[in-house]
Design an enzyme around this catalytic site. Structure first.
Site, PDB file in Angstrom:
ATOM      1  N   ASN A 147      11.041   6.666 -23.494  1.00 55.60           N
ATOM      2  CA  ASN A 147      10.835   5.352 -24.226  1.00 55.60           C
ATOM      3  C   ASN A 147       9.701   5.207 -25.056  1.00 55.60           C
ATOM      4  OD1 ASN A 147       9.040   5.128 -22.051  1.00 55.60           O
ATOM      5  ND2 ASN A 147      10.547   3.591 -20.963  1.00 55.60           N
ATOM      6  N   ARG A 285       0.447  -2.212 -18.976  1.00 58.62           N
ATOM      7  CA  ARG A 285       0.704  -2.752 -17.599  1.00 58.62           C
ATOM      8  C   ARG A 285      -0.062  -4.169 -17.630  1.00 58.62           C
ATOM      9  NH1 ARG A 285       4.738  -0.314 -17.552  1.00 58.62           N
ATOM     10  NH2 ARG A 285       5.338   1.542 -16.219  1.00 58.62           N
ATOM     11  N   HIS A 333       9.880  -7.339 -18.853  1.00 54.15           N
ATOM     12  CA  HIS A 333       9.560  -6.008 -19.510  1.00 54.15           C
ATOM     13  C   HIS A 333      10.727  -5.281 -19.856  1.00 54.15           C
ATOM     14  CE1 HIS A 333       7.208  -2.236 -17.512  1.00 54.15           C
ATOM     15  NE2 HIS A 333       7.786  -2.201 -18.964  1.00 54.15           N
TER      16      HIS A 333
HETATM   17  P1  NDP Z   1       0.444   9.095 -22.422  1.00 54.35           P
HETATM   18  O1  NDP Z   1      -0.114   9.712 -21.289  1.00 54.35           O
HETATM   19  O2  NDP Z   1       1.006  10.012 -23.690  1.00 54.35           O
HETATM   20  O3  NDP Z   1      -0.883   8.249 -23.236  1.00 54.35           O
HETATM   21  C1  NDP Z   1      -1.680   7.690 -22.540  1.00 54.35           C
HETATM   22  C2  NDP Z   1      -3.039   7.707 -23.267  1.00 54.35           C
HETATM   23  O4  NDP Z   1      -4.067   6.902 -22.457  1.00 54.35           O
HETATM   24  C3  NDP Z   1      -3.763   9.009 -22.919  1.00 54.35           C
HETATM   25  O5  NDP Z   1      -3.821   9.524 -24.260  1.00 54.35           O
HETATM   26  C4  NDP Z   1      -4.725   8.999 -22.174  1.00 54.35           C
HETATM   27  O6  NDP Z   1      -5.817   9.731 -22.157  1.00 54.35           O
HETATM   28  C5  NDP Z   1      -5.284   7.416 -22.168  1.00 54.35           C
HETATM   29  N1  NDP Z   1      -5.881   7.158 -21.474  1.00 54.35           N
HETATM   30  C6  NDP Z   1      -5.856   6.907 -19.914  1.00 54.35           C
HETATM   31  N2  NDP Z   1      -7.180   6.371 -19.448  1.00 54.35           N
HETATM   32  C7  NDP Z   1      -7.779   5.846 -20.413  1.00 54.35           C
HETATM   33  C8  NDP Z   1      -8.988   4.857 -20.314  1.00 54.35           C
HETATM   34  N3  NDP Z   1      -9.535   4.723 -19.329  1.00 54.35           N
HETATM   35  N4  NDP Z   1      -9.334   4.623 -21.712  1.00 54.35           N
HETATM   36  C9  NDP Z   1      -8.474   4.933 -22.844  1.00 54.35           C
HETATM   37  N5  NDP Z   1      -7.468   5.727 -22.969  1.00 54.35           N
HETATM   38  C10 NDP Z   1      -7.114   6.191 -21.749  1.00 54.35           C
HETATM   39  O7  NDP Z   1       1.501   7.906 -22.128  1.00 54.35           O
HETATM   40  P2  NDP Z   1       2.403   6.964 -23.103  1.00 54.35           P
HETATM   41  O8  NDP Z   1       1.763   6.951 -24.268  1.00 54.35           O
HETATM   42  O9  NDP Z   1       3.649   7.604 -22.921  1.00 54.35           O
HETATM   43  O10 NDP Z   1       2.606   5.485 -22.178  1.00 54.35           O
HETATM   44  C11 NDP Z   1       1.327   4.954 -21.916  1.00 54.35           C
HETATM   45  C12 NDP Z   1       1.427   3.843 -20.969  1.00 54.35           C
HETATM   46  O11 NDP Z   1       2.459   2.900 -21.417  1.00 54.35           O
HETATM   47  C13 NDP Z   1       2.253   4.408 -19.646  1.00 54.35           C
HETATM   48  O12 NDP Z   1       1.259   4.686 -18.536  1.00 54.35           O
HETATM   49  C14 NDP Z   1       2.997   2.914 -19.187  1.00 54.35           C
HETATM   50  O13 NDP Z   1       1.919   2.176 -18.108  1.00 54.35           O
HETATM   51  C15 NDP Z   1       3.251   2.166 -20.477  1.00 54.35           C
HETATM   52  N6  NDP Z   1       4.476   2.103 -20.869  1.00 54.35           N
HETATM   53  C16 NDP Z   1       5.285   0.869 -20.787  1.00 54.35           C
HETATM   54  C17 NDP Z   1       6.477   0.921 -21.301  1.00 54.35           C
HETATM   55  C18 NDP Z   1       7.119  -0.545 -21.345  1.00 54.35           C
HETATM   56  O14 NDP Z   1       8.477  -0.562 -21.328  1.00 54.35           O
HETATM   57  N7  NDP Z   1       6.456  -1.445 -21.661  1.00 54.35           N
HETATM   58  C19 NDP Z   1       7.387   2.038 -21.343  1.00 54.35           C
HETATM   59  C20 NDP Z   1       6.448   3.270 -21.195  1.00 54.35           C
HETATM   60  C21 NDP Z   1       5.185   3.404 -20.871  1.00 54.35           C
HETATM   61  P3  NDP Z   1      -5.787  11.270 -21.845  1.00 54.35           P
HETATM   62  O15 NDP Z   1      -4.356  11.570 -21.536  1.00 54.35           O
HETATM   63  O16 NDP Z   1      -6.214  11.889 -23.228  1.00 54.35           O
HETATM   64  O17 NDP Z   1      -6.722  11.446 -20.738  1.00 54.35           O
END
Ligand code: NDP
Length: 400
Positions: A147, A285, A333
């Site tokens: 998603n 979140r 949500h």
């Molecule tokens: P990804 O894992 O592809 O991307 C998350 C990114 O956030 C990664 O690049 C990660 O860094 C980065 N990150 C982690 N910690 C930090 C930090 N402290 N500061 C800055 N960047 C950080 O996940 P998605 O993009 O697919 O999803 C992201 C979030 O969105 C999910 O974890 C979920 O909580 C939320 N979500 C919400 C939905 C909704 O319906 N509202 C549906 C799907 C997701 P790196 O990996 O480079 O370490």
């Protein structure tokens, strides 16, 4: 035989739909970046149907029954007398969606000695105490990418909705008015603004790509830097931390996972670093933003608008301040649970179950915790710990 305990959101108030607005959903072959869509051996639903509900059963009923497994589906997930808590002690597998999360706290994991697998039908497994799952050897999986584009579309919609003052203008029409001045007194163009994302993973990068044609200046912060070619293509400015980025931005969108490092990241101090009148969109979140600091910043004018679809806990208590604070564009949500997304995550859950029961490896990109440690996607994007604290407050929704 395994007992599968599946927590899904309630059916629509008028019952499970008998027909749909459209006859189907587009067929996609791959996600951006090349990852393939879920590849279960079969599915028992029509893509485009409502699947995330108790009646929808994620399309799993027939498959599990034919395999001789027991499926228990409920929406009653919070409080010690909930169906979830009663059924948990002999469950082997728990399935839950972030939209209506079955909080798997340390205490609940301790009450479920047979539990071996927790599947997130969606993305984001912060409703599971990952530290407790590691200690107990529970495998945690999610359907990565299912998603991500759905959410990125929602983010763009919410940014435009806030900046252009869409929702209040719509309300004037519904109220029978033609109050142009009331509508436009808070309405701006996005063009030329500085927009930054906290997290440039699947969603964050998709948001940046979608915003590029709006002629905005794009910023990002992330734990890992994007390839130089992508930075150049999109004209991105990288900042080492959110605190460095937010003073430069008119709009900030949060797209990182909730883990101990990001919990309460947008507190009063971080919000004070933002430009006066900035907009904040959080579809990541709820706990990443401080509940009271957000409401206070909208009251004071430090923030011109806040939108998103994530709360803590979920469902949000009926007296949650984000329901009534000014200049917000909150939804329940929903962004990652469009009918299009449901087809993908239902198929992904089926793929994970098939692998589990047939003792085939689950794709690396679906793994969050495995064999007692962060694994796969989890090892890349999460940090070990627990973000479920306070989740018992979700029971308040039922009581009020
Ligand atoms: P990804 O894992 O592809 O991307 C998350 C990114 O956030 C990664 O690049 C990660 O860094 C980065 N990150 C982690 N910690 C930090 C930090 N402290 N500061 C800055 N960047 C950080 O996940 P998605 O993009 O697919 O999803 C992201 C979030 O969105 C999910 O974890 C979920 O909580 C939320 N979500 C919400 C939905 C909704 O319906 N509202 C549906 C799907 C997701 P790196 O990996 O480079 O370490």
């Amino acid at each position: 035989m395994a007992k599968v305990l599946c927590v899904l959101y309630d059916d629509p108030v008028d019952g499970h739909p008998k027909s749909y607005a459209r006859d189907g959903i587009p067929k996609l072959d791959r996600y951006p970046g090349g990852q393939t869509l879920p590849t279960p051996k079969a599915i028992d639903f029509h893509p485009g149907e409502l699947l995330g509900t108790v009646s929808g059963e994620l399309g799993l009923g027939k498959y599990l029954e034919e395999q001789g497994h027991a499926l228990v589906v409920t929406s009653d997930k919070d409080g010690p007398n909930s169906v979830f808590e009663r059924e948990l002690p002999d469950a082997d597998i728990v399935i839950s969606q972030p939209f209506w999360p079955a909080y798997l706290t340390r205490e609940r994991i301790a009450k479920a000695p047979k539990l071996k697998l927790a599947i997130t039908a969606g993305v984001g497994s912060d409703h599971v105490d990952l530290a407790a799952a590691m200690e107990r050897g529970v495998t945690v999986t999610e359907v990565s990418y299912c998603n991500s584009i759905s959410v990125s579309e929602h983010v763009v919609m919410m940014i435009l909705g806030l900046v252009r003052n869409y929702l209040p203008s719509y309300q004037w029409v519904v109220k029978g008015g033609w109050n142009i001045a009331d509508c436009v007194a808070r309405s701006y163009d996005l063009e030329g603004m500085h927009v930054g994302t906290v997290g440039a993973g699947r969603i964050g990068l998709a948001v940046l790509r979608r915003l590029k044609p709006f002629d905005v200046k794009l910023h990002y912060t992330d734990r890992h830097r994007l390839p130089k070619s992508v930075e150049k293509e999109l004209g991105l400015t990288f900042h080492p931390a959110a605190a460095d980025m937010v003073p430069a931005c008119d709009v900030v969108t949060i797209n990182c996972p909730l883990h101990p490092e990001t919990e309460n990241l947008f507190d009063a101090a971080m919000i004070a670093r933002m430009k006066r009148g900035a907009y904040l969109v959080n579809t990541a979140r709820g706990k990443i933003c401080n509940r009271d600091a957000i409401a206070a910043a909208l009251q004071s004018g430090q923030l011109a608008g806040y939108a998103g679809d994530v709360w803590f806990p979920q469902p949000a208590p009926r007296d949650h301040p984000w329901r009534t604070m000014p200049y917000h564009g909150m939804t329940p949500h929903t962004s990652g649970s469009s009918l299009s997304a449901q087809a993908r995550y239902a198929a992904g859950v089926r793929e994970i179950l098939e692998c589990w029961f047939e003792q085939r490896p689950i794709r690396e990109e679906y793994l969050i915790v495995d064999r007692g440690k962060l694994a796969g996607a989890g090892a890349h994007s999460y940090s070990a710990g627990n973000a479920t604290g306070g989740s018992e407050e979700a029971a308040k929704f039922k009581r009020m």
